[in-house]
Design a protein around this motif. Structure first.
Motif, PDB file in Angstrom:
ATOM      1  N   ARG A   1      -7.064   7.780  -2.107  1.00  0.00           N
ATOM      2  CA  ARG A   1      -5.637   8.061  -2.196  1.00  0.00           C
ATOM      3  C   ARG A   1      -5.349   8.949  -3.409  1.00  0.00           C
ATOM      4  NH1 ARG A   1      -1.596   3.000  -2.103  1.00  0.00           N
ATOM      5  NH2 ARG A   1      -2.510   2.619  -4.142  1.00  0.00           N
ATOM      6  N   ARG A   2      -6.102   8.728  -4.480  1.00  0.00           N
ATOM      7  CA  ARG A   2      -5.820   9.478  -5.715  1.00  0.00           C
ATOM      8  C   ARG A   2      -6.442  10.862  -5.731  1.00  0.00           C
ATOM      9  NH1 ARG A   2      -6.678   4.349  -7.934  1.00  0.00           N
ATOM     10  NH2 ARG A   2      -8.876   4.825  -8.234  1.00  0.00           N
TER      11      ARG A   2
ATOM     12  N   ALA B   1     -13.829   4.298  -0.714  1.00  0.00           N
ATOM     13  CA  ALA B   1     -12.844   3.299  -1.135  1.00  0.00           C
ATOM     14  C   ALA B   1     -11.439   3.874  -1.027  1.00  0.00           C
ATOM     15  CB  ALA B   1     -13.135   2.834  -2.552  1.00  0.00           C
ATOM     16  N   PHE B   2     -10.514   3.004  -0.696  1.00  0.00           N
ATOM     17  CA  PHE B   2      -9.142   3.406  -0.423  1.00  0.00           C
ATOM     18  C   PHE B   2      -8.454   3.988  -1.656  1.00  0.00           C
ATOM     19  CE2 PHE B   2      -4.633   2.209  -0.349  1.00  0.00           C
ATOM     20  CZ  PHE B   2      -4.216   2.823   0.812  1.00  0.00           C
ATOM     21  N   GLY B   3      -8.621   3.337  -2.809  1.00  0.00           N
ATOM     22  CA  GLY B   3      -7.930   3.766  -4.023  1.00  0.00           C
ATOM     23  C   GLY B   3      -8.290   5.185  -4.443  1.00  0.00           C
ATOM     24  N   PRO B   4      -9.571   5.453  -4.691  1.00  0.00           N
ATOM     25  CA  PRO B   4      -9.953   6.816  -5.057  1.00  0.00           C
ATOM     26  C   PRO B   4      -9.605   7.825  -3.965  1.00  0.00           C
ATOM     27  CG  PRO B   4     -11.781   5.299  -5.406  1.00  0.00           C
ATOM     28  CD  PRO B   4     -10.698   4.518  -4.749  1.00  0.00           C
TER      29      PRO B   4
ATOM     30  N   GLU C   1     -11.030  -0.286  -4.561  1.00  0.00           N
ATOM     31  CA  GLU C   1     -11.128   0.592  -5.730  1.00  0.00           C
ATOM     32  C   GLU C   1     -12.562   1.025  -6.012  1.00  0.00           C
ATOM     33  OE1 GLU C   1      -9.281   2.240  -7.552  1.00  0.00           O
ATOM     34  OE2 GLU C   1      -7.269   1.485  -7.234  1.00  0.00           O
TER      35      GLU C   1
ATOM     36  N   ALA D   1      -6.386  -2.124   3.509  1.00  0.00           N
ATOM     37  CA  ALA D   1      -5.858  -0.908   4.141  1.00  0.00           C
ATOM     38  C   ALA D   1      -6.208  -0.898   5.622  1.00  0.00           C
ATOM     39  CB  ALA D   1      -6.431   0.324   3.448  1.00  0.00           C
TER      40      ALA D   1
ATOM     41  N   LEU E   1      -4.432  -2.656  -6.486  1.00  0.00           N
ATOM     42  CA  LEU E   1      -5.215  -2.977  -5.298  1.00  0.00           C
ATOM     43  C   LEU E   1      -6.155  -4.121  -5.658  1.00  0.00           C
ATOM     44  CD1 LEU E   1      -6.066   0.678  -4.215  1.00  0.00           C
ATOM     45  CD2 LEU E   1      -4.295  -0.785  -3.257  1.00  0.00           C
TER      46      LEU E   1
ATOM     47  N   GLN F   1       3.174   1.972  -2.004  1.00  0.00           N
ATOM     48  CA  GLN F   1       3.442   2.426  -3.367  1.00  0.00           C
ATOM     49  C   GLN F   1       2.113   2.845  -4.003  1.00  0.00           C
ATOM     50  OE1 GLN F   1       6.024  -0.519  -5.051  1.00  0.00           O
ATOM     51  NE2 GLN F   1       6.047   0.603  -6.996  1.00  0.00           N
ATOM     52  N   ALA F   2       2.045   4.094  -4.436  1.00  0.00           N
ATOM     53  CA  ALA F   2       0.749   4.641  -4.851  1.00  0.00           C
ATOM     54  C   ALA F   2       0.212   3.978  -6.116  1.00  0.00           C
ATOM     55  CB  ALA F   2       0.872   6.145  -5.060  1.00  0.00           C
ATOM     56  N   ASP F   3       1.095   3.431  -6.975  1.00  0.00           N
ATOM     57  CA  ASP F   3       0.579   2.876  -8.224  1.00  0.00           C
ATOM     58  C   ASP F   3       0.520   1.349  -8.195  1.00  0.00           C
ATOM     59  OD1 ASP F   3       3.242   2.683  -8.073  1.00  0.00           O
ATOM     60  OD2 ASP F   3       3.685   3.216 -10.156  1.00  0.00           O
ATOM     61  N   ALA F   4       0.772   0.766  -7.022  1.00  0.00           N
ATOM     62  CA  ALA F   4       0.664  -0.696  -6.936  1.00  0.00           C
ATOM     63  C   ALA F   4      -0.801  -1.093  -7.053  1.00  0.00           C
ATOM     64  CB  ALA F   4       1.233  -1.178  -5.599  1.00  0.00           C
TER      65      ALA F   4
ATOM     66  N   LEU G   1       0.815  -1.209   0.000  1.00  0.00           N
ATOM     67  CA  LEU G   1       0.000   0.000   0.000  1.00  0.00           C
ATOM     68  C   LEU G   1       0.848   1.259   0.000  1.00  0.00           C
ATOM     69  CD1 LEU G   1      -2.704  -1.059   2.591  1.00  0.00           C
ATOM     70  CD2 LEU G   1      -2.881  -1.060   0.117  1.00  0.00           C
TER      71      LEU G   1
END
Lengths: 634, 417, 261
Positions: free
Chosen positions: C175-176, C170-173, A351, A452, A225, A220-223, A218
């Protein structure tokens, strides 16, 4: 001339097969890179086949036998057929050997035919698989005749022999091209999968068991998910899916499938295989589907979303899994279904934010309060005010650290925790608890794909534990047991962790607890998945029951092949509807033993099984039974 | 009745000799009669005790609940008291009429009077306004919609209103927060009240905030505790208490102020104030509500089924007949008789209905956790020893299948007959 | 197509006190995200460092503008200036009906609406846009009741807790997502500063014993009122006929005022 024809046909078919296999390999090589010990894996391959795969296949001895006959005969006959390409070797003795191997294979092929045509287990797939016995017997019988004829010096007319070679060639082509996309795919892909397996430690040449989920990177931002599309899986895992032979053992073992929930692990793996084809659909699949879900509705593609209301895998299918590992336990191709499910869930949760409503609420509470139920941490010991549990502060030392888990917030499980505490006191064990410093272990978050939140909880728990000294951690919760023992090490936390059943056994055998009132009655024992399959601990709880004088009865499906209570993997939260409830089915197994008491060793199992409508056997936690049996006599 | 009371604070203040220096100097000879009123109302324990006396013979009995208090003893208003003369018996007859002719100030009580009826909260708002007004020798002005005839007259005097300001007919409309706010604003401009007290109800709170925005003043919203010196409210997500002296605009949370006992005020009508308002919200109408469409958390009346219910058609009919929101125990939802979002309990919904009618529910601990906030529980179960029976306010040991049709029949008789 | 602005505050979990997305603000954002796509402006006034802001981004919000100010400042003027600076001006301003963690008075949307000269509708649970530049709103009332009304754009709505639940973060969005910080000058909130602050502690429930029309207010009534909230008052009918049972239930419900009169 016959020899040349035979070896040419064989070689040609093999070469074409090799070409097709390479084409096939391009599919799974589209996946993400993975760290694989290629040579070590290849070196370990034969032993893994003979030990680990045999152990699984051998659970049905008939299957093990026909595999040995068919595969052994086939491989040997292929080698001999190729050898016939060299003129000096065209000796009647060689023909005789070939005839022998082919006879062996023919016997195996006929056994396959018997199984597919006469026994017809419901979990087997049809379609191309139905032609398998014909191809096996056709190839072996035709070449056998040729070989016998040649070893006898060529009695039959040449045209007949050549026709036989042609028939055998068809059978061989059917078999070898099947390596590309048919029944024998499992032979080559299975072998490669064994060599390049994502969990090499699960084999006998490793630790023998490897069940902890792998952490996501986690930082690494582009790894990635998790997996949202087929190519998000590592190549060796795509290879693993391709190894599936659709034998349906997972289907027979899956509690969700049995309860009519829309999940069939076999179809799930086939969904992942099919998704590598671009623009196709799943109509060619000829086995049982996900119960209640239509086939052929979705378009496949390696970069199409895998999960969605109109995608190949419906969200209900994904969230019906209890992560009980019964499918993994049964899979002869060593496919890791649960890893796939969790990776798919990770993408949905991290995601898409597409966690089912109630589960999402629990995750939000976890993030905000560090407990799944949204309780205040400093109330974890409320049930035990009268017990005055010693709380281990940072920097302090104790022998046994008792990990209470989320059961401490539940009225029912507080009873079994109380029994455990009284037993530890009775046996003079020096123990302490973490009190408000104990956070949820993160099990539910992780199984729901919220890596996370899991890592956040785990890191802080590890920090708390590292600041204290103790000899071992003891917990009554197999989920916490599994997390602490198998999943925290990857994040830097390594301790001796024991399930309370092992500790109770130790206390009973050492004499620290004496049995004063033997139980003296039949007791059935239900193996928690996270204790049995995940950790291999099936003996200690049974030994404990034996020690307190219970007449232990085994349920159908027990030990490592136990059936889930339906409470794992966040399944009670995702709450996918089936035809039946999983705990009801499990309780039927308990009823069938006739035992009035069902012993359990897991707070989740306790709640799930006690939630079954009465009349039913009484559900008792191991510690509760031991407490009654060791009551000091006045 | 009472001795002349001394106010030590005021006396001390009157003795202070202004020196301009850092040290405080007091003149010991100054006459205490010169002490001005400090402005802070003082409690007179003797008077309170006298007021609380219900009977003196044969035994002294005191009632501190305030019910026996005909009128606060500290009032400066002219009081005519026929009933207080002899305190030998409890004053339950007609309360004393208080007339405040020349109030020092005015306190507005803005009432909802939704659907023509005064709610409990409206009464509490009157009580709050009364408390604030009495501390300042002021008068309470009730601002209430004067609706159509079928609303019926309201006895404003018995509610503690010294004055009544009739509000435009627009107030009677289903939903007219803008008109209400404009009317309150106009009245405030005309009468300059020192306090305006609103109910922190949904519509009352809406009006309060509109008024606050228009007059540009701070609203102290949702007062949880009130005295003449201090008001307090909950803030910081429920974690903090904010308190200050009563501000001009405040709204009263439900059940924060005790309603007044029996009393009688003058309820003198004031001249209406002209209001101009062009409302921007329109076409307000109530939507028909399907009880089963109401979220369990919001539902007010829940009809719940447990494992003891087998006749699901009767259960559905009963739900319709009662107009209640249907719900069930975990077992019932597991079995698919009701959807999952209808499950009450620790693993389902925690409900806070006023009334909970439970058929065939034994009362597992998880279920009882789910109805912790329910006001009134009626349980029908065949098992006398079920936990639900202990929890119930009315428990009936009977078979659900027999009682449900009987109750449906009774409902039909009563509604049609 | 409609341009909306959403005001998002940082909430506070009632048990742990940890920062989280405020429940009604999250619902406001959910409603904004479900409207036909237009320009969405999300604003927060306060500290840009709160982790809860990422929770809003995790719902699929690409960008959040933070008007950075210290605690105890009055955000009204700063928000007003920022909203007025938006071009094109939004037609709808959405926010929760009550913040959790600050003054929590629910005044801010009213002040903004008044300053902007927009209509305001509180406690909304649903919003549908008409073609003529107006919108149909549904307001949640007590006891599950609903009220529909129409209002012309532009307007301010505050969202009720009964509105559709917000999508999970959600964690991904999260973070972005982008957080744009604008430092603003906000005056101190003097009225708030004048208030005494102390931790809240629950008061004993006020017993409305002896209210007009109620009991006599004696000791027995008080005892009853104090205890009946926990345990049932314990009327028990054993084995009545179905009709007796039905009548008992009917009378009881009528007493509670649950039956239509």
């Amino acid at each position: 001339m016959i020899a040349a024809a035979l070896s040419t046909v064989t070689l040609t078919v093999l070469l074409v097969g090799l070409g097709l296999a390479l084409v096939q390999a391009r599919r799974w090589r589209a996946g993400r890179s993975a760290k694989v010990g290629v040579w070590a894996g290849l070196a370990a391959l034969p032993a893994r086949y003979l030990v680990d795969v045999h152990e699984v296949v051998g659970r049905t001895p008939f299957n093990a036998r026909f595999h040995a006959l068919t595969a052994g005969g086939f491989l040997a006959s292929l080698a001999l057929s190729v050898a016939l390409a060299l003129p000096p070797l065209r000796h009647p003795l060689l023909w005789g050997l070939l005839a022998l191997t082919l006879a062996v294979m023919l016997a195996g092929g006929m056994m396959v035919g018997y199984r597919r045509r006469v026994l017809r287990p419901a979990e087997l797939s049809g379609g191309r698989f139905s032609r398998l016995p014909l191809a096996l017997t056709g190839f072996s019988a035709a070449f056998l005749l040729v070989a016998l004829d040649q070893s006898a010096g060529g009695i039959l007319p040449v045209w007949l022999v050549l026709t036989l070679v042609a028939v055998g060639g068809w059978g061989l082509a059917e078999l070898v091209f099947g390596v590309w996309n048919g029944p024998l795919k499992h032979a080559v892909h299975g072998a490669l999968h064994l060599a390049f397996h994502p969990r090499p430690a699960r084999f006998h040449d490793g630790a023998g068991r490897d069940t902890g989920l792998r952490p996501l990177d986690l930082a690494q931002a582009d790894a990635p998910l998790g997996a949202g599309q087929a190519v998000d899986f590592a190549w060796n895992r795509l290879l693993g899916f391709d190894a599936c032979v659709q034998c349906g053992r997972c289907e027979s073992a899956c509690p969700a499938y049995a309860a009519g929930l829309p999940l069939n692990p076999k179809k799930l793996v086939q969904d992942l295989v099919l998704s590598l084809d671009d623009g196709s659909d799943d109509r060619a699949y000829a086995g049982h589907g996900h119960p209640g879900r239509p086939v052929g509705a979705a378009v496949t593609g390696p970069t199409r979303p895998l999960v969605g209301a109109d995608a190949l895998i419906h969200p209900d299918t994904l969230w019906a899994c209890t992560t009980c590992r019964a499918c993994v336990q049964e899979c002869p191709m060593m496919i890791e279904h649960v890893d796939a499910v969790v990776d798919l869930r990770r993408f949905q949760t991290l995601e898409r934010g597409a966690t089912p409503v109630k589960a999402a609420g629990v995750l939000e509470e976890l993030r905000a309060t560090d407990t799944p139920s949204g309780r205040a941490l400093d109330r974890r010991l409320d049930w035990a005010v009268d017990l005055r549990l010693p709380v281990l502060a940072a920097g302090e030392t104790c022998d046994t650290l008792l990990w209470l888990g989320d059961g401490a917030f539940d009225l029912r499980n507080q009873r079994s925790l109380r029994a455990l505490v009284l037993l530890l006191r009775r046996a003079g064990v020096e123990f302490a608890v973490l009190g408000a410093a104990e956070l949820d272990c993160g099990d539910v978050a992780r199984r729901l794909g919220d890596e996370a939140t899991f890592q956040d909880l785990a890191r802080r728990n590890i920090q708390t534990l590292e600041a204290r000294r103790f000899r071992r951690i003891v917990t009554a919760d197999p989920h916490a047991f599994h997390c602490l023992r198998n999943e925290y090490p990857a994040l830097g936390g390594r301790w001796t962790v024991q399930h309370h059943s092992a500790v109770l056994l130790e206390l009973l055998t050492s004499g620290a607890l004496t049995v004063t009132r033997p139980l003296d009655g039949p007791v059935a024992y239900h193996d928690p998945c996270y204790l049995g399959r995940y950790n291999g601990e099936i003996d200690a709880p049974r030994a404990v029951l034996d020690a307190i004088g219970a007449q232990r009865r085994e349920m159908e499906r027990s030990g490592l092949r136990s059936r889930c209570c339906g409470g794992g993997g966040g399944a009670p939260l995702t709450d996918v509807v089936g035809e039946r409830r999983i705990p009801d089915m499990r309780m039927d197994d308990a009823r069938a033993t006739g035992a009035p008491t069902l012993a359990v060793g897991c707070p989740t199992c306790t709640l799930m099984l006690e939630g079954v409508v009465e009349p039913r056997p009484q559900v008792a936690e191991l510690a509760e039974l031991v407490l009654t049996a060791t009551e000091p006599t006045p | 009745m009472t001795a002349r009371r001394r106010d030590p604070r005021a006396e001390r203040a009157a003795r202070v000799v202004p020196t301009g220096g850092p040290r405080l100097r007091l003149a010991l000879t100054a006459s205490d009669s010169a002490a001005p009123a400090s402005g802070r109302p003082r409690r007179d324990p003797r008077a309170r005790r006298a007021d609380a006396t219900v009977q003196t013979a044969p035994r002294l009995r005191l009632d501190w609940s305030g019910k026996a208090l005909a009128a606060p003893a500290t009032t400066s208003a002219a009081a005519v008291s026929p009933a207080v003369a002899g305190r030998g018996v409890r004053a339950v007859a007609e309360p004393v009429l208080r007339v405040i002719d020349a109030p020092a100030c005015l306190v507005f009580a803005v009432l909802d009077r939704a659907d023509g009826a005064l709610s409990a909260l409206d009464r509490q708002v009157m009580a709050a306004a009364r408390l604030l007004a009495d501390a300042l020798d002021g008068a309470v002005v009730a601002l209430a919609p004067d609706g159509p005839e079928d609303w019926g007259p309201e006895d404003w005097g018995a509610l503690g209103a010294d004055r009544v300001l009739p509000m435009p007919a627009a107030w009677a409309q289903e939903h007219a927060p803008e008109a209400r706010a404009a009317a309150v604003g106009a009245a405030m401009a005309r009468w300059s009240p020192v306090h305006v007290v609103f109910p922190e109800s949904q519509d009352g709170g809406d009006v309060a905030r509109r008024v606050a925005a228009v007059v540009g003043e701070r609203l102290f919203a949702g007062v949880e505790s009130l005295s003449a010196q201090c008001v307090a409210r909950r803030a910081g997500g429920g974690s903090r208490e904010l308190s200050c002296a009563p501000p001009r605009l405040l709204s009263i949370a439900a059940d924060a102020v005790a309603p007044l006992g029996p009393l009688r005020h003058e309820a003198r009508p004031l001249d209406p104030v002209a209001v101009a308002c062009a409302p921007r919200l329109g076409a307000a109408r109530r939507l028909p509500v399907d009880p089963d469409g109401v979220g369990l958390g919001e539902a007010d009346f829940i009809l719940s089924a447990g494992n003891g219910v087998t006749d699901w058609a009767a259960f559905a009919d009963l739900g319709r007949a009662l107009g209640a929101t249907r719900a069930g125990s975990r077992v019932v939802c597991d079995a698919g008789h009701l959807p999952r979002d209808r499950q009450v309990g620790a693993s389902g919904m925690v409900v806070s209905a006023r009334s909970y009618l439970a058929f065939g529910i034994a009362g597992a601990p998880q279920h009882l956790q789910g109805i912790g906030g329910v006001g009134h529980v009626i349980a029908i179960n065949t098992d006398l020893h079920a936990a639900m029976i202990k929890r119930a306010d009315l428990a009936i040991i009977a078979d659900a299948q027999a009682v449900m049709p009987a109750l449906i029949r009774l409902m039909r008789e009563r509604t049609h007959g | 197509m409609v341009d909306v602005a959403v005001l998002l505050s940082v909430g506070r979990h009632p048990v742990s006190g940890r920062a989280r997305r405020a429940p009604t603000d999250a619902r406001a954002l959910e409603l904004a995200l479900s409207l036909p796509p237009g320009r969405r402006t999300a604003l927060h006034a306060g500290s840009p460092d709160s982790p809860a802001l990422r929770d809003y981004l995790g719902m699929g919000l690409a960008e959040l503008t933070v008007l950075a100010m210290a605690e105890g400042r009055d955000p009204t003027d700063a928000l007003l200036a920022r909203l007025r600076a938006l071009s094109p001006a939004p037609s709808i301003l959405l926010t929760g009906n009550r913040a959790e963690g600050g003054e929590d008075s629910g005044m801010l949307p009213y002040s903004l609406a008044h300053a902007l000269g927009w209509a305001i509708v509180p406690d909304v649970v649903a919003l549908t846009l008409n073609d003529d530049g107006s919108a149909e709103l549904v307001q949640a009332l007590a006891r599950g009741q609903r009220r529909a009304l129409r209002v012309a754009m532009p307007f301010v709505v505050t969202i009720h807790p009964a509105a559709p639940a917000p999508r999970p973060s959600a964690f991904g969005p999260a973070r972005r997502g982008r957080i744009t910080v604008e430092a603003v000058d906000a005056p101190e909130d003097t009225a708030l500063a004048a208030c005494a602050v102390r931790p809240w502690r629950d008061r004993p429930k006020r017993l409305t014993v002896g209210a007009p029309g109620g009991g006599s207010g004696g000791a027995l009534d008080r005892l009853r009122a104090a205890t009946e909230a926990k345990a049932g008052q314990g009327r028990l009918l054993v084995g009545p006929t179905p009709d007796e049972a039905a009548r008992a239930i009917y009378d009881c419900l009528q007493e509670q005022g649950m039956l239509p009169r």
